[in-house]
Design a protein around this motif. Structure first.
Motif, PDB file in Angstrom:
ATOM      1  N   GLN A   1       9.933 -49.024  -1.329  1.00 45.83           N
ATOM      2  CA  GLN A   1      10.452 -48.231  -0.219  1.00 45.83           C
ATOM      3  C   GLN A   1       9.853 -48.698   1.102  1.00 45.83           C
ATOM      4  O   GLN A   1       8.679 -49.087   1.166  1.00 45.83           O
ATOM      5  N   THR A   2      10.655 -48.667   2.141  1.00 47.13           N
ATOM      6  CA  THR A   2      10.189 -49.047   3.483  1.00 47.13           C
ATOM      7  C   THR A   2      10.789 -48.098   4.514  1.00 47.13           C
ATOM      8  O   THR A   2      11.723 -47.344   4.217  1.00 47.13           O
ATOM      9  N   ILE A   3      10.248 -48.152   5.732  1.00 45.05           N
ATOM     10  CA  ILE A   3      10.912 -47.543   6.879  1.00 45.05           C
ATOM     11  C   ILE A   3      11.211 -48.657   7.876  1.00 45.05           C
ATOM     12  O   ILE A   3      10.518 -49.684   7.906  1.00 45.05           O
ATOM     13  N   VAL A   4      12.253 -48.468   8.683  1.00 44.08           N
ATOM     14  CA  VAL A   4      12.707 -49.479   9.639  1.00 44.08           C
ATOM     15  C   VAL A   4      12.792 -48.828  11.013  1.00 44.08           C
ATOM     16  O   VAL A   4      13.268 -47.694  11.136  1.00 44.08           O
ATOM     17  N   SER A   5      12.334 -49.533  12.043  1.00 44.65           N
ATOM     18  CA  SER A   5      12.383 -48.978  13.399  1.00 44.65           C
ATOM     19  C   SER A   5      13.823 -48.674  13.800  1.00 44.65           C
ATOM     20  O   SER A   5      14.781 -49.218  13.229  1.00 44.65           O
ATOM     21  N   GLU A   6      13.984 -47.814  14.782  1.00 46.89           N
ATOM     22  CA  GLU A   6      15.293 -47.226  15.121  1.00 46.89           C
ATOM     23  C   GLU A   6      16.402 -48.252  15.275  1.00 46.89           C
ATOM     24  O   GLU A   6      17.518 -48.062  14.788  1.00 46.89           O
ATOM     25  N   HIS A   7      16.131 -49.362  15.962  1.00 47.92           N
ATOM     26  CA  HIS A   7      17.167 -50.356  16.194  1.00 47.92           C
ATOM     27  C   HIS A   7      17.009 -51.598  15.315  1.00 47.92           C
ATOM     28  O   HIS A   7      17.509 -52.668  15.639  1.00 47.92           O
ATOM     29  N   GLY A   8      16.315 -51.444  14.186  1.00 47.38           N
ATOM     30  CA  GLY A   8      16.234 -52.511  13.209  1.00 47.38           C
ATOM     31  C   GLY A   8      15.479 -53.747  13.660  1.00 47.38           C
ATOM     32  O   GLY A   8      15.920 -54.871  13.415  1.00 47.38           O
ATOM     33  N   VAL A   9      14.316 -53.552  14.304  1.00 49.59           N
ATOM     34  CA  VAL A   9      13.513 -54.690  14.759  1.00 49.59           C
ATOM     35  C   VAL A   9      12.341 -54.943  13.816  1.00 49.59           C
ATOM     36  O   VAL A   9      12.052 -56.086  13.465  1.00 49.59           O
ATOM     37  N   PHE A  10      11.662 -53.866  13.392  1.00 49.55           N
ATOM     38  CA  PHE A  10      10.493 -53.997  12.523  1.00 49.55           C
ATOM     39  C   PHE A  10      10.643 -53.130  11.279  1.00 49.55           C
ATOM     40  O   PHE A  10      11.367 -52.128  11.286  1.00 49.55           O
ATOM     41  N   GLU A  11       9.916 -53.520  10.240  1.00 48.89           N
ATOM     42  CA  GLU A  11       9.934 -52.810   8.971  1.00 48.89           C
ATOM     43  C   GLU A  11       8.499 -52.616   8.494  1.00 48.89           C
ATOM     44  O   GLU A  11       7.635 -53.472   8.721  1.00 48.89           O
ATOM     45  N   LEU A  12       8.242 -51.490   7.834  1.00 44.00           N
ATOM     46  CA  LEU A  12       6.915 -51.196   7.305  1.00 44.00           C
ATOM     47  C   LEU A  12       7.009 -50.855   5.827  1.00 44.00           C
ATOM     48  O   LEU A  12       7.902 -50.123   5.403  1.00 44.00           O
ATOM     49  N   GLY A  13       6.079 -51.385   5.048  1.00 38.20           N
ATOM     50  CA  GLY A  13       6.046 -51.086   3.627  1.00 38.20           C
ATOM     51  C   GLY A  13       4.960 -51.881   2.931  1.00 38.20           C
ATOM     52  O   GLY A  13       4.062 -52.446   3.566  1.00 38.20           O
ATOM     53  N   PHE A  14       5.039 -51.922   1.601  1.00 33.67           N
ATOM     54  CA  PHE A  14       4.086 -52.690   0.810  1.00 33.67           C
ATOM     55  C   PHE A  14       4.526 -54.157   0.773  1.00 33.67           C
ATOM     56  O   PHE A  14       5.710 -54.454   0.667  1.00 33.67           O
ATOM     57  N   PHE A  15       3.557 -55.065   0.851  1.00 35.34           N
ATOM     58  CA  PHE A  15       3.874 -56.485   0.725  1.00 35.34           C
ATOM     59  C   PHE A  15       2.753 -57.184  -0.026  1.00 35.34           C
ATOM     60  O   PHE A  15       1.620 -56.698  -0.103  1.00 35.34           O
ATOM     61  N   LYS A  16       3.106 -58.344  -0.600  1.00 35.14           N
ATOM     62  CA  LYS A  16       2.143 -59.182  -1.325  1.00 35.14           C
ATOM     63  C   LYS A  16       2.187 -60.572  -0.719  1.00 35.14           C
ATOM     64  O   LYS A  16       3.208 -61.256  -0.790  1.00 35.14           O
ATOM     65  N   PRO A  17       1.099 -61.028  -0.083  1.00 38.27           N
ATOM     66  CA  PRO A  17       1.123 -62.342   0.560  1.00 38.27           C
ATOM     67  C   PRO A  17       1.009 -63.483  -0.448  1.00 38.27           C
ATOM     68  O   PRO A  17       0.061 -63.557  -1.224  1.00 38.27           O
TER      69      PRO A  17
END
Length: 209
Positions: A21-37
């Motif tokens: 699951q993620t959230i995305v900024s209002e106009h679709g510029v940035f996304e936040l969530g879990f990631f694995k580098p």
């Protein structure tokens, strides 16, 4: 990897992030969530450019740089006692916005289009209670700050990753000269010692309108 967006830019007291699951900024510029580098087996909470903006996942901020989690599906990022808190698979907190006093129940986390993650009290648009721009990681985004925060008494600087697969603080850091010269300094940190690696003081800058 399949990402499941909550189709929102906000985490409230009744919402949380887990797994893909993620959230995305209002106009679709940035996304936040879990990631694995890379090939790292551990996971982190981070902010990256949304795929419609930059097709290759490009991390610009990491919350739990020094305390990773091993299972994103049993870990959760949620609002708890007025703070945004990351709980690991054992339900132990590994990262928090760490505010000492907030307006409980009305605080929400919002991801903005400039890449700033902020905590706000209710619908107030005034100064945020907390913002990721005050806690930079390795990327200097437009609008974020380098310097000294008189409120938190912390130096705001950029710190490199240890390597491409480990976002823990690495050997290089960038900050404004603490002596007030307004120059930028890169420090090389090793064996608990810091050595000036580069300074902009003698560098010629070209400005373009």
């Amino acid at each position: 990897m399949i990402h499941i967006s909550l189709a929102a830019d906000t985490i409230t007291i009744n919402q949380s992030l887990s797994g893909d699951q993620t959230i995305v900024s209002e106009h679709g510029v940035f996304e936040l969530g879990f990631f694995k580098p890379g090939n790292n087996s551990n996971y982190y909470i981070g902010i990256w450019y949304y795929k419609q903006v930059v097709s290759v996942q490009t991390i610009v901020w990491v919350a739990n740089r020094e305390r990773s989690i091993s299972d994103r599906f049993s870990s959760v990022l949620t609002m708890s006692d007025g703070n945004l808190v990351l709980f690991n698979e054992s339900k132990s907190p590994v990262w928090s916005t760490n505010l000492s006093s907030t307006t409980l129940g009305s605080v929400k986390a919002v991801l903005l289009d400039d890449g700033n993650l902020v905590l706000r009290a209710g619908s107030s648009s005034s100064q945020p209670l907390w913002q990721s721009f005050d806690h930079p990681a390795h990327t200097w985004l437009p609008g974020s700050k380098l310097g000294f925060n008189n409120v938190t008494k912390q130096t705001q600087m950029l710190t490199s990753w240890k390597n491409a697969e480990n976002p823990a603080p690495g050997p290089f850091s960038l900050q404004l000269d603490p002596n007030g010269s307004n120059s930028l300094i890169i420090w090389l940190n090793y064996l608990n010692l810091s050595e000036q690696y580069w300074s902009s003081e003698n560098t010629r800058w070209n400005y373009f309108e």
